[in-house]
Design an enzyme around this catalytic site. Structure first.
Site, PDB file in Angstrom:
ATOM      1  N   LYS A 215      39.317  48.334  41.655  1.00 25.36           N
ATOM      2  CA  LYS A 215      39.197  46.867  42.262  1.00 25.36           C
ATOM      3  C   LYS A 215      37.642  46.461  41.913  1.00 25.36           C
ATOM      4  CE  LYS A 215      41.576  43.825  44.652  1.00 25.36           C
ATOM      5  NZ  LYS A 215      42.947  43.881  44.943  1.00 25.36           N
TER       6      LYS A 215
ATOM      7  N   LYS B 165      36.199  37.802  46.156  1.00 23.86           N
ATOM      8  CA  LYS B 165      37.073  37.370  47.359  1.00 23.86           C
ATOM      9  C   LYS B 165      36.497  37.994  48.634  1.00 23.86           C
ATOM     10  CE  LYS B 165      39.629  41.474  47.559  1.00 23.86           C
ATOM     11  NZ  LYS B 165      40.717  42.300  48.060  1.00 23.86           N
TER      12      LYS B 165
END
Lengths: 387, 387
Positions: B141, B245
């Site tokens: 990620k 995010k």
């Protein structure tokens, strides 16, 4: 400095130079419910704050059917709407009136904010008394879906009155906007430049002495430090978002009822958002823009809000948790009010079925079938699985 | 029938007709944490289910540093990873190995799923032992932001090993995927067709006898009834979503800490989503697509999940509620782990400041300044107000 502020300053300078500018817009809000009163508060404040463009006095039409005989005089005396927006001070330059002709006869900008079932009747009463060059904005949420088609309240208003009407929709709750809690909204405004089907002779032009009604002017009228406005040209997209999101909110509620977690819910919301956009593009053509759904407050933001805390989400979740039908939960939870999502899901399904297009909208169709007892919530992932 | 299934069937038929097809892909997962094990479970199931395309045996590299000396043999004996994914049955065709050369030497598809701080070291150990025509997918990620630039883990892996590497990211929590709760993910895969800066001689082609590694094949390898996969070509967009995010989740947490309501939160999320996209387009150019952020699981859906329940959101909210610094809350809540959002917010700010572009990203900049004590949360609406 914002571009709208710049535009207004330039206008003031121009008017002073040319010695004109005596004509200003008169603004009227039609409707005095909680959302009508909250919007009236904002536009009255902005009208007062921009005296070169707007008359200070803003009128608000209060219907006889508002349930309180002397609500008009109460509002004008205590500058508060104790019935629909208690505890919120309304600006003293906002004048309530029980007379539609009085409310609209001089207004060059009309803001519609009435329950959707009253739209036709109000337009019938107005017709003939509004200015032919008036421009309107509809703050009425949603669209009217019949088996034959989808019609926008802004189009209905425009057609019935022979004036152009845009739309306002966003992730807004009236009481929060009234308390000046931060939120955003989207206004759509794109009057046609030539003749159209609805306006075969074209629109009656706004007199040159009046400031042009454009995106900058609408931003000046609606934008505040706590109510951020973006103005776009996609009236259909702005209107559809407020209706179709309720179908998706039911799906999100079903998933929360099963306790499938935040990722499953986000997946359903993502699929729903793309179906909302597809619906717009399929039935309103190129004028309906992708970005209205995926980037604006009226699209993705309103969807997020409705899937987090709205009544459609709540009732769908409780229905799954308790095993009761959604109608039963609706009866127990909503005190006689009706869920918009179940109505829209059924109307949209009838329309799609009529067109043989159910399969193009697997999530909308799944929600309808779950409501109808034709399938179960556990099948959702399989039903929305695509190539 | 899905297009990937169709593609596989066509391939089977073709192979049978031509009498070839003896070569199949060997798949290896590098990493055995909870996300590595969850992904290994899926690809091992899909490898077994598609025997014409994949060898049944899927290998999983288990690092010596995984904290348990004999974890490899435990996994291979009880078919479970009791340390990182307890209670989840792993497929018997998944073989754990403590040897990197053994794991990678025959694999034509490598799936990287290790903590980001180990990427360089693992690639150093692999180099020379992997097939020159192997293709890789990074499930790591985020991105690596330094004052000088933003680099993708997939690019780092590809460059260090001399092979092409795509990326996988989405609204996924390892434990939920492992329990087969429904979610979606996005895979980005777009190997260059000719020479590039990283591959001056072009990529080593995959042997013709092997099924082509394309979007359909990757979908066959990763997609399940409960883990829906969409494959796109925007590696930068897919990777950026998972990092940026977290900055937005901090902002959403701040707003929730102030109890400003769902609409304010949705507004901040909408503004954040558009800044994520702007960041991608500004620094990765045209290859970075709008839709990756606004339409895919790795973008809008992952953002929604992180703003609803992630640790960045939670710590930011508690920080505002309690008046404690976010570092204090982090220390109290995370048991020694670090918040990704605060690290990314600071790294991104240094990078933007270096480029003189802070003002182009008002939300990212506001979050950084709030973390830094330079402004307060109450100023957020004003700080993100634009023309």
């Amino acid at each position: 400095m914002s571009s709208s502020t710049t535009a207004i300053r330039r206008l003031k300078l121009l008017n002073r130079t040319l010695g004109i500018g005596s004509m200003k817009h008169r603004v009227t809000v039609i409707g005095s419910g909680n959302w009508g009163s909250a919007i009236a508060k904002i536009v009255a404040e902005n009208a007062k704050g921009n005296p070169d463009v707007f008359h200070e006095e803003v009128k608000m039409f209060v219907s006889k059917h508002s349930g309180s005989r002397n609500l008009t005089s109460i509002i004008n005396t205590i500058h508060e709407n104790p019935k629909y927006l208690p505890g919120i001070a309304l600006p003293p330059n906002l004048f309530a009136t029980p007379s539609l002709p009085d409310a609209v006869s001089e207004a060059s900008i009309l803001i519609f904010n009435v329950p959707h079932q009253f739209v036709s009747n109000i337009c019938r009463q107005i017709n003939g008394s509004c200015l032919p060059y008036a421009r309107a904005i509809s703050c009425i949420k949603g669209v009217d879906v019949s088996p034959d088609g989808v019609s926008l309240f802004s189009d209905t208003i425009g057609r019935k009155l022979g004036i152009y009407c845009g739309a306002l929709s966003g992730a807004n709750i009236a009481s929060e906007v009234a308390k000046e809690k931060f939120s955003e909204t989207t206004i759509a405004y794109a009057p046609p430049e030539g003749p159209t089907e609805d306006f075969p002779k074209g629109l009656t032009p706004v007199p040159e002495e009046l400031p042009t009604v454009d995106h900058a002017l609408l931003k000046t009228l609606f934008h505040t430090s706590y109510f951020h406005v973006r103005v776009v040209s996609d009236v259909a997209g702005v209107s559809l978002g407020g209706a179709l999101k309720n179908i998706v909110a039911l799906a999100a509620g079903f998933v929360d009822g099963l306790e499938w977690g935040d990722n499953a819910k986000a997946a359903v919301m993502r699929v729903g958002l793309l179906e909302m956009r597809k619906f717009g593009k399929m039935f309103f053509g190129k004028s309906c823009k992708s970005a209205t759904f995926t980037e604006e407050s009226c699209g993705v933001a309103d969807l997020i809000t409705s899937c987090n805390g709205g009544r459609n989400h709540k009732c769908a979740m409780l229905s799954v948790r308790t095993g009761k039908s959604i109608e039963t939960v609706e009866g127990e939870e909503l005190n006689g009010q009706k869920l918009q999502g179940t109505i829209t899901a059924r109307e949209v399904n009838v329309y799609l079925k009529n067109k043989g297009l159910e399969h193009e909208f697997p999530l909308f169709t799944a929600v309808y079938r779950i409501l109808n007892g034709e399938t179960n919530v556990e099948s959702l992932p399989q039903l929305i699985e695509t190539d």
